[in-house]
Design a protein around this motif. Sequence first.
Motif, PDB file in Angstrom:
ATOM      1  N   ALA A 115      10.914  14.898   7.221  1.00  0.00           N
ATOM      2  CA  ALA A 115      11.630  13.906   8.020  1.00  0.00           C
ATOM      3  C   ALA A 115      13.140  14.035   7.820  1.00  0.00           C
ATOM      4  N   CYS A 116      13.573  14.260   6.578  1.00  0.00           N
ATOM      5  CA  CYS A 116      15.000  14.458   6.289  1.00  0.00           C
ATOM      6  C   CYS A 116      15.529  15.696   7.001  1.00  0.00           C
ATOM      7  N   LEU A 117      14.751  16.782   6.971  1.00  0.00           N
ATOM      8  CA  LEU A 117      15.160  18.015   7.643  1.00  0.00           C
ATOM      9  C   LEU A 117      15.262  17.797   9.150  1.00  0.00           C
ATOM     10  N   ASP A 118      14.300  17.066   9.709  1.00  0.00           N
ATOM     11  CA  ASP A 118      14.334  16.776  11.147  1.00  0.00           C
ATOM     12  C   ASP A 118      15.596  16.002  11.512  1.00  0.00           C
ATOM     13  N   THR A 119      15.917  14.996  10.709  1.00  0.00           N
ATOM     14  CA  THR A 119      17.098  14.170  10.973  1.00  0.00           C
ATOM     15  C   THR A 119      18.374  15.005  10.928  1.00  0.00           C
ATOM     16  N   ALA A 120      18.404  15.972  10.012  1.00  0.00           N
ATOM     17  CA  ALA A 120      19.588  16.824   9.856  1.00  0.00           C
ATOM     18  C   ALA A 120      19.625  17.955  10.882  1.00  0.00           C
ATOM     19  N   GLY A 121      18.573  18.111  11.656  1.00  0.00           N
ATOM     20  CA  GLY A 121      18.525  19.201  12.626  1.00  0.00           C
ATOM     21  C   GLY A 121      18.226  20.549  12.002  1.00  0.00           C
ATOM     22  N   ILE A 122      17.485  20.549  10.903  1.00  0.00           N
ATOM     23  CA  ILE A 122      17.120  21.787  10.209  1.00  0.00           C
ATOM     24  C   ILE A 122      15.657  22.097  10.514  1.00  0.00           C
ATOM     25  N   GLY A 123      15.421  23.215  11.192  1.00  0.00           N
ATOM     26  CA  GLY A 123      14.061  23.586  11.568  1.00  0.00           C
ATOM     27  C   GLY A 123      13.588  24.895  10.998  1.00  0.00           C
ATOM     28  N   ASP A 124      14.368  25.470  10.072  1.00  0.00           N
ATOM     29  CA  ASP A 124      14.005  26.752   9.456  1.00  0.00           C
ATOM     30  C   ASP A 124      13.719  26.534   7.975  1.00  0.00           C
ATOM     31  N   VAL A 125      12.528  26.919   7.534  1.00  0.00           N
ATOM     32  CA  VAL A 125      12.167  26.767   6.127  1.00  0.00           C
ATOM     33  C   VAL A 125      11.613  28.079   5.598  1.00  0.00           C
ATOM     34  N   PHE A 126      11.651  28.195   4.278  1.00  0.00           N
ATOM     35  CA  PHE A 126      11.126  29.373   3.598  1.00  0.00           C
ATOM     36  C   PHE A 126      10.252  28.868   2.460  1.00  0.00           C
TER      37      PHE A 126
END
Length: 225
Positions: free
Chosen positions: A64-75
């Motif tokens: 949810a935090c990543l979504d809010t920040a606009g981060i959609g790339d994870v490793f």
Amino acid sequence: MPGVLDAARRLPQGSVVTVTCSPSRSVAATIDLAEQLRACGYRVETHLAARRFESHAHLQDTVACLDTAGIGDVFVIGGDGDSSAGPFAGGADLIAALAEIAPHLHSVGIPCYPEGHAAIGAQLLNEALDAKCFFAGHMVSQICFDADTIECWLVRTRDRGVALPVYIGLPGVIARRKLLGIALRIGLGDSTRVLSKNTGFWRHLALEAQPGPKIMEIIWDAAAD
């Protein structure tokens, strides 16, 4: 690392920046730095270490935090250490959970190991890689300095049916002693001996501001031989 934001700000806007998940820092620290880098205008790929998550709810909150920040790339990595803080024993477990709660992610990367892993046997590595492929979009190799080793591993991996794109891990500008120390610590063996014989590699590494293309020339020349 101290000064990481100042160092990152020297990069061109829109650069891809990877934020690792250190075993000595919390997941929250990784996400906090990722959010700051994203706010600076960079495309951020955030490492998610499976063994650092305390629960499924912890993972959901992080997504949810990543979504809010606009981060959609994870490793996705397993994470150092033998013990898990929660229900995820390794990267495959976290991948399965992400497939359920975050199918919208832009990209999911996973590690691969042409030279093997210091603490994990080859069979387990193969099984783990196979288990992650259904949701992953690419793999990134551990640093390896021996082109033959990379080529042989890739042929075997493709023969097993793993068709994910692979990015070959290469070192950037770094002190020679520090690079060797890292190689030994992460369990690289045969390829470190390649370094001691390849003076051209060290010359380019030491003198080039952006050594990637030169290193690739050396790797492909070795592969051709």
